[in-house]
Design an enzyme around this catalytic site. Structure first.
Site: not given
Length: 249
Positions: A11, A13, A206
């Site tokens: 990922d 961000d 996250d």
């Protein structure tokens, strides 16, 4: 683990960077992963084109090419092009999303639309909501780039695309087809690009409800980093557990 892992799906961000700030040692860690297998970046954020994400990664000292980046906008453009090549799409979203559609030859506009595509839009307003709802009630397909409630920035959490999607859902009573993580559409797209088995992938993210959920469903190994949307306390409360937990990339 290393011998079995052929690809790493990261990922962006909250994992590689937070807004305009890179996670410490991100470029070094990604270089180390590339020595072990292919690295593919997968983001639900539809506000930039893949080329713009490449530019951002390069600014952080992370070499990348367009083929290394998959976005929910890119997945949506391919999905619409393959299923409904003659479709006209009403877009709630930003220029990056619109440019990805145009690059795949997908027509966009405000009238006569057969698809409503909703992504993160920082100029979302009542007029856009009204038009989207009217089109969907008239039979247009409702597609969402993703349903992330928040967006990670260097200043903290901001409303994500899920907030716009929720408004359209509430106004129409319709559920969207979701393009980004944790959808099967996203997982299938990534595995086709990588050409490996799910068990040969380590997915690093996250968010429990998107990254880890998708990886677990598809039999990938998963690593949660605590630099983004999920805190240690939230992880402790969750029944969804990643294979690995990392303070940072």
């Amino acid at each position: 683990m290393e011998k079995q892992t052929k690809a790493f799906v990261l990922d962006l961000d909250g994992v590689v960077y937070r807004g305009s700030e890179a996670v410490p040692n991100a470029s070094k860690r990604i270089a180390a992963l590339r020595e072990k297998g292919r690295v593919l970046f997968l983001t639900n954020n539809s506000t930039r084109t893949r080329a713009e994400y490449v530019e951002k990664l390069l600014r952080f000292g992370i070499p990348a090419q367009v083929e290394d980046v998959v976005t929910s906008a890119y997945i949506a453009a391919n999905y619409i092009r393959e299923r409904s090549p003659e479709a006209k799409v009403y877009v709630i979203g930003e220029e990056g999303l619109k440019r990805e559609l145009e690059a795949r030859g997908v027509k966009t506009g405000d009238e006569g639309c057969t698809v409503v595509l909703v992504g993160l839009d920082r100029e979302f307003d009542y007029r856009k909501l009204t038009l989207a709802a009217d089109l969907i009630r008239r039979g247009a397909e409702f597609i969402a780039t993703n349903t992330d409630a928040t967006l990670i920035t260097e200043k903290g959490l901001l409303p994500g695309a899920g907030a716009m999607v929720a408004a359209v859902r509430a106004a129409t009573g319709k559920e969207p087809v979701v393009m980004g993580k944790p959808s099967d559409i996203a997982a299938d797209a990534v595995l086709k690009i990588l050409g490996v088995e799910p068990r040969e992938v380590l997915l690093i993210g996250d968010r429990l409800e998107t990254d880890i959920a998708m990886g677990k469903k598809w039999g990938m190994r998963t690593a949660l980093v605590l630099t983004g949307a999920t805190s240690q306390e939230e992880l402790n409360r969750s029944t969804l557990k990643p294979d690995f937990v990392l303070e940072s990339l």
